[in-house]
Design an enzyme around this catalytic site. Structure first.
Site, PDB file in Angstrom:
ATOM      1  N   LYS A  92       1.416 -15.064  -3.483  1.00 49.31           N
ATOM      2  CA  LYS A  92       1.773 -16.257  -4.256  1.00 49.31           C
ATOM      3  C   LYS A  92       2.804 -17.138  -3.546  1.00 49.31           C
ATOM      4  O   LYS A  92       2.757 -18.353  -3.652  1.00 49.31           O
ATOM      5  CB  LYS A  92       2.306 -15.837  -5.637  1.00 49.31           C
ATOM      6  CG  LYS A  92       1.218 -15.135  -6.480  1.00 49.31           C
ATOM      7  CD  LYS A  92       1.783 -14.483  -7.696  1.00 49.31           C
ATOM      8  CE  LYS A  92       1.468 -15.170  -8.983  1.00 49.31           C
ATOM      9  NZ  LYS A  92       0.120 -15.619  -9.231  1.00 49.31           N
ATOM     10  N   ARG A 109      -9.951  11.893 -10.925  1.00 50.89           N
ATOM     11  CA  ARG A 109      -9.320  11.797  -9.601  1.00 50.89           C
ATOM     12  C   ARG A 109      -8.844  10.387  -9.285  1.00 50.89           C
ATOM     13  O   ARG A 109      -8.283  10.143  -8.228  1.00 50.89           O
ATOM     14  CB  ARG A 109     -10.313  12.261  -8.518  1.00 50.89           C
ATOM     15  CG  ARG A 109     -10.608  13.763  -8.556  1.00 50.89           C
ATOM     16  CD  ARG A 109     -11.256  14.206  -7.238  1.00 50.89           C
ATOM     17  NE  ARG A 109     -12.592  13.706  -7.061  1.00 50.89           N
ATOM     18  CZ  ARG A 109     -13.031  13.082  -5.950  1.00 50.89           C
ATOM     19  NH1 ARG A 109     -12.227  12.877  -4.924  1.00 50.89           N
ATOM     20  NH2 ARG A 109     -14.279  12.676  -5.861  1.00 50.89           N
ATOM     21  N   LYS A 110      -9.067   9.444 -10.198  1.00 52.21           N
ATOM     22  CA  LYS A 110      -8.709   8.046  -9.929  1.00 52.21           C
ATOM     23  C   LYS A 110      -7.335   7.706 -10.504  1.00 52.21           C
ATOM     24  O   LYS A 110      -7.081   7.924 -11.678  1.00 52.21           O
ATOM     25  CB  LYS A 110      -9.761   7.102 -10.541  1.00 52.21           C
ATOM     26  CG  LYS A 110     -11.118   7.222  -9.875  1.00 52.21           C
ATOM     27  CD  LYS A 110     -12.112   6.231 -10.430  1.00 52.21           C
ATOM     28  CE  LYS A 110     -12.624   6.676 -11.772  1.00 52.21           C
ATOM     29  NZ  LYS A 110     -13.779   5.865 -12.230  1.00 52.21           N
ATOM     30  N   ASN A 123      -2.596 -10.622  -4.609  1.00 52.36           N
ATOM     31  CA  ASN A 123      -2.485 -12.080  -4.700  1.00 52.36           C
ATOM     32  C   ASN A 123      -1.176 -12.477  -4.029  1.00 52.36           C
ATOM     33  O   ASN A 123      -0.090 -12.090  -4.486  1.00 52.36           O
ATOM     34  CB  ASN A 123      -2.473 -12.537  -6.171  1.00 52.36           C
ATOM     35  CG  ASN A 123      -3.834 -12.358  -6.805  1.00 52.36           C
ATOM     36  OD1 ASN A 123      -4.862 -12.617  -6.164  1.00 52.36           O
ATOM     37  ND2 ASN A 123      -3.862 -11.900  -8.041  1.00 52.36           N
ATOM     38  N   ASP A 169       0.834  -1.209   0.000  1.00 51.12           N
ATOM     39  CA  ASP A 169       0.000   0.000   0.000  1.00 51.12           C
ATOM     40  C   ASP A 169       0.870   1.261   0.000  1.00 51.12           C
ATOM     41  O   ASP A 169       0.632   2.209  -0.764  1.00 51.12           O
ATOM     42  CB  ASP A 169      -0.905  -0.040   1.241  1.00 51.12           C
ATOM     43  CG  ASP A 169      -1.953   1.057   1.241  1.00 51.12           C
ATOM     44  OD1 ASP A 169      -2.287   1.565   0.160  1.00 51.12           O
ATOM     45  OD2 ASP A 169      -2.443   1.405   2.333  1.00 51.12           O
TER      46      ASP A 169
HETATM   47  C1  LIG Z   1      -1.831   6.645  -0.330  1.00 52.98           C
HETATM   48  C2  LIG Z   1      -0.822   7.119   0.599  1.00 52.98           C
HETATM   49  C3  LIG Z   1       0.565   7.341   0.146  1.00 52.98           C
HETATM   50  C4  LIG Z   1       1.597   6.411   0.723  1.00 52.98           C
HETATM   51  C5  LIG Z   1       2.816   7.130   1.095  1.00 52.98           C
HETATM   52  C6  LIG Z   1       3.951   6.258   1.471  1.00 52.98           C
HETATM   53  C7  LIG Z   1       4.764   6.473   2.520  1.00 52.98           C
HETATM   54  C8  LIG Z   1       4.319   7.289   3.621  1.00 52.98           C
HETATM   55  C9  LIG Z   1       5.090   8.479   3.907  1.00 52.98           C
HETATM   56  C10 LIG Z   1       4.494   9.548   4.507  1.00 52.98           C
HETATM   57  C11 LIG Z   1       3.069   9.580   4.936  1.00 52.98           C
HETATM   58  C12 LIG Z   1       2.126  10.040   3.946  1.00 52.98           C
HETATM   59  C13 LIG Z   1       0.927   9.492   3.787  1.00 52.98           C
HETATM   60  C14 LIG Z   1       0.281   8.468   4.638  1.00 52.98           C
HETATM   61  C15 LIG Z   1       0.943   7.140   4.589  1.00 52.98           C
HETATM   62  C16 LIG Z   1       0.405   5.988   4.259  1.00 52.98           C
HETATM   63  C17 LIG Z   1      -0.995   5.860   3.944  1.00 52.98           C
HETATM   64  C18 LIG Z   1      -1.278   4.552   3.340  1.00 52.98           C
HETATM   65  C19 LIG Z   1      -2.613   4.641   2.613  1.00 52.98           C
HETATM   66  C20 LIG Z   1      -3.778   4.486   3.520  1.00 52.98           C
HETATM   67  O1  LIG Z   1      -3.730   3.759   4.463  1.00 52.98           O
HETATM   68  S1  LIG Z   1      -5.229   5.333   3.190  1.00 52.98           S
HETATM   69  C21 LIG Z   1      -6.324   4.663   4.421  1.00 52.98           C
HETATM   70  C22 LIG Z   1      -7.290   3.668   3.872  1.00 52.98           C
HETATM   71  N1  LIG Z   1      -8.210   4.330   3.019  1.00 52.98           N
HETATM   72  C23 LIG Z   1      -9.273   4.984   3.491  1.00 52.98           C
HETATM   73  O2  LIG Z   1      -9.514   5.072   4.652  1.00 52.98           O
HETATM   74  C24 LIG Z   1     -10.157   5.618   2.432  1.00 52.98           C
HETATM   75  C25 LIG Z   1     -11.600   5.657   2.885  1.00 52.98           C
HETATM   76  N2  LIG Z   1     -12.397   6.119   1.770  1.00 52.98           N
HETATM   77  C26 LIG Z   1     -12.634   7.430   1.563  1.00 52.98           C
HETATM   78  O3  LIG Z   1     -12.324   8.283   2.378  1.00 52.98           O
HETATM   79  C27 LIG Z   1     -13.305   7.785   0.292  1.00 52.98           C
HETATM   80  O4  LIG Z   1     -14.041   6.719  -0.211  1.00 52.98           O
HETATM   81  C28 LIG Z   1     -12.319   8.295  -0.791  1.00 52.98           C
HETATM   82  C29 LIG Z   1     -11.612   9.554  -0.273  1.00 52.98           C
HETATM   83  C30 LIG Z   1     -11.272   7.220  -1.123  1.00 52.98           C
HETATM   84  C31 LIG Z   1     -13.094   8.642  -2.057  1.00 52.98           C
HETATM   85  O5  LIG Z   1     -14.170   9.433  -1.668  1.00 52.98           O
HETATM   86  P1  LIG Z   1     -14.613  10.698  -2.514  1.00 52.98           P
HETATM   87  O6  LIG Z   1     -15.943  11.128  -1.962  1.00 52.98           O
HETATM   88  O7  LIG Z   1     -13.542  11.696  -2.603  1.00 52.98           O
HETATM   89  O8  LIG Z   1     -14.779  10.127  -3.965  1.00 52.98           O
HETATM   90  P2  LIG Z   1     -16.006   9.357  -4.616  1.00 52.98           P
HETATM   91  O9  LIG Z   1     -16.623   8.388  -3.685  1.00 52.98           O
HETATM   92  O10 LIG Z   1     -16.906  10.372  -5.247  1.00 52.98           O
HETATM   93  O11 LIG Z   1     -15.277   8.518  -5.772  1.00 52.98           O
HETATM   94  C32 LIG Z   1     -14.551   9.173  -6.807  1.00 52.98           C
HETATM   95  C33 LIG Z   1     -14.438   8.197  -7.958  1.00 52.98           C
HETATM   96  O12 LIG Z   1     -13.748   7.019  -7.495  1.00 52.98           O
HETATM   97  C34 LIG Z   1     -14.555   5.849  -7.601  1.00 52.98           C
HETATM   98  N3  LIG Z   1     -14.303   4.986  -6.439  1.00 52.98           N
HETATM   99  C35 LIG Z   1     -14.202   5.369  -5.164  1.00 52.98           C
HETATM  100  N4  LIG Z   1     -13.947   4.314  -4.382  1.00 52.98           N
HETATM  101  C36 LIG Z   1     -13.851   3.260  -5.201  1.00 52.98           C
HETATM  102  C37 LIG Z   1     -13.565   1.892  -4.995  1.00 52.98           C
HETATM  103  N5  LIG Z   1     -13.334   1.421  -3.775  1.00 52.98           N
HETATM  104  N6  LIG Z   1     -13.542   1.070  -6.061  1.00 52.98           N
HETATM  105  C38 LIG Z   1     -13.771   1.558  -7.316  1.00 52.98           C
HETATM  106  N7  LIG Z   1     -14.025   2.867  -7.568  1.00 52.98           N
HETATM  107  C39 LIG Z   1     -14.074   3.682  -6.530  1.00 52.98           C
HETATM  108  C40 LIG Z   1     -15.981   6.389  -7.639  1.00 52.98           C
HETATM  109  O13 LIG Z   1     -16.847   5.480  -8.272  1.00 52.98           O
HETATM  110  C41 LIG Z   1     -15.802   7.668  -8.412  1.00 52.98           C
HETATM  111  O14 LIG Z   1     -15.651   7.328  -9.790  1.00 52.98           O
HETATM  112  P3  LIG Z   1     -16.281   8.241 -10.952  1.00 52.98           P
HETATM  113  O15 LIG Z   1     -15.662   9.613 -10.813  1.00 52.98           O
HETATM  114  O16 LIG Z   1     -15.913   7.559 -12.215  1.00 52.98           O
HETATM  115  O17 LIG Z   1     -17.761   8.259 -10.681  1.00 52.98           O
END
Ligand SMILES: CCCCC/C=C\C/C=C\C/C=C\C/C=C\CCCC(=O)SCCNC(=O)CCNC(=O)[C@H](O)C(C)(C)COP(=O)(O)OP(=O)(O)OC[C@H]1O[C@@H](n2cnc3c(N)ncnc32)[C@H](O)[C@@H]1OP(=O)(O)O
Length: 240
Positions: free
Chosen positions: A185, A206-207, A183, A161
């Site tokens: 493996k 945004r995806k 997966n 992740d």
């Molecule tokens: C990613 C982090 C980076 C990693 C960095 C690495 C090292 C770290 C160093 C420093 C630290 C920095 C960062 C933090 C570190 C690590 C973090 C690791 C990552 C995580 O640990 S993170 C926690 C787990 N994560 C959640 O806790 C998310 C919960 N969730 C939500 O907060 C909302 O769900 C959100 C915001 C995701 C979207 O919400 P929203 O309202 O902005 O967007 P919306 O729902 O409108 O979707 C817009 C378009 O995406 C499609 N869509 C949405 N979800 C989909 C799905 N599941 N499957 C297929 N399509 C999907 C829709 O269908 C639509 O598609 P379309 O535009 O085509 O209609």
């Protein structure tokens, strides 16, 4: 010889996301020592070799540092704390200010940097801008055990992740994981070194679609394959 990742990173600050957004704060060059309000907090770069690193991990790290010399690869710094800049960025999305207060933020730790040296997620990340690839060199320590002698799947998922997320973050700024498929493996022996490869496949609005895999250091074993969907956060939407 210990080498910090901070210096080779300087030019990454100029990167831009697909929507023209500034490169995320993680990728900007940062000094090792920063002031956190009136309190001094040491921002030490943890992606440098420490005594717990195996020969394999040091070797791979040195190979990638060599690739950084011509600028094709950048070493990404790793910190234990979020930076002030990151806190400011996330304030936009969290309307509840409880977790963005400075006194709380100084107590938080990034999950992957929260173990004692050698016991958890020893890793270093590198980024290739031309290939849009992020590579994580990862040695999972003794406290990450699942089945006896092997890494816990959740620990593997965490590093996948983080690596796929880093690719998405570099491409799109502030993102969150919406979906992660893995997966598994072949199991990963504790304390062995693996290489996590990831690349951005597609950006649709945004995806951000990212894929990757986990291979043994000698590339002979494919441990895992993964795909992830990361969503750029919408500043007009509250997360809570
Ligand atoms: C990613 C982090 C980076 C990693 C960095 C690495 C090292 C770290 C160093 C420093 C630290 C920095 C960062 C933090 C570190 C690590 C973090 C690791 C990552 C995580 O640990 S993170 C926690 C787990 N994560 C959640 O806790 C998310 C919960 N969730 C939500 O907060 C909302 O769900 C959100 C915001 C995701 C979207 O919400 P929203 O309202 O902005 O967007 P919306 O729902 O409108 O979707 C817009 C378009 O995406 C499609 N869509 C949405 N979800 C989909 C799905 N599941 N499957 C297929 N399509 C999907 C829709 O269908 C639509 O598609 P379309 O535009 O085509 O209609």
């Amino acid at each position: 010889m210990l080498r910090s990742c901070a210096a080779p990173l300087r030019s990454l600050g100029a990167l831009r996301g697909p929507r023209g957004g500034a490169c995320p704060p993680l990728c900007e060059p940062r000094p090792a020592l920063r002031s956190f309000s009136s309190e001094k907090v040491i921002y030490k770069d943890f992606s440098i070799p420490n005594p717990s690193w195996s020969k394999d991990l040091r070797l791979l790290f040195d190979q990638f540092m060599k690739k950084c010399e011509d600028g094709s690869w950048k070493c990404l710094p790793l910190y234990k704390h979020g930076s002030l800049q990151r806190i400011q960025d996330f304030k936009t999305f969290f309307h509840d200010p409880k977790f963005t207060k400075e006194d709380v933020m100084t107590q938080t730790r990034l999950f992957t940097s929260s173990f004692e040296e050698g016991l958890g997620f020893e890793h270093a990340m590198f980024y290739n801008d031309v290939e849009k690839r992020t590579v994580c060199l990862f040695q999972g320590g003794l406290y990450l055990e699942g089945m006896p002698g092997f890494l816990h799947g959740g620990a593997i998922a965490t590093m996948i992740d983080s690596t796929l997320g880093m690719s998405a973050l570099i491409a799109g700024g502030i993102v969150m994981t919406a979906n992660l498929n893995i997966n598994f493996k072949r199991p990963i022996p504790l304390c062995s070194v693996v290489v996590i490869n990831s690349q951005v496949d597609k950006v649709e609005g945004r995806k951000i679609f990212v894929s990757g895999n986990v291979q043994s250091a000698d590339e002979k074993t494919l441990h895992s394959e993964a795909t992830g969907l990361f969503i750029q956060l919408d500043p007009d939407k509250s997360l809570t």
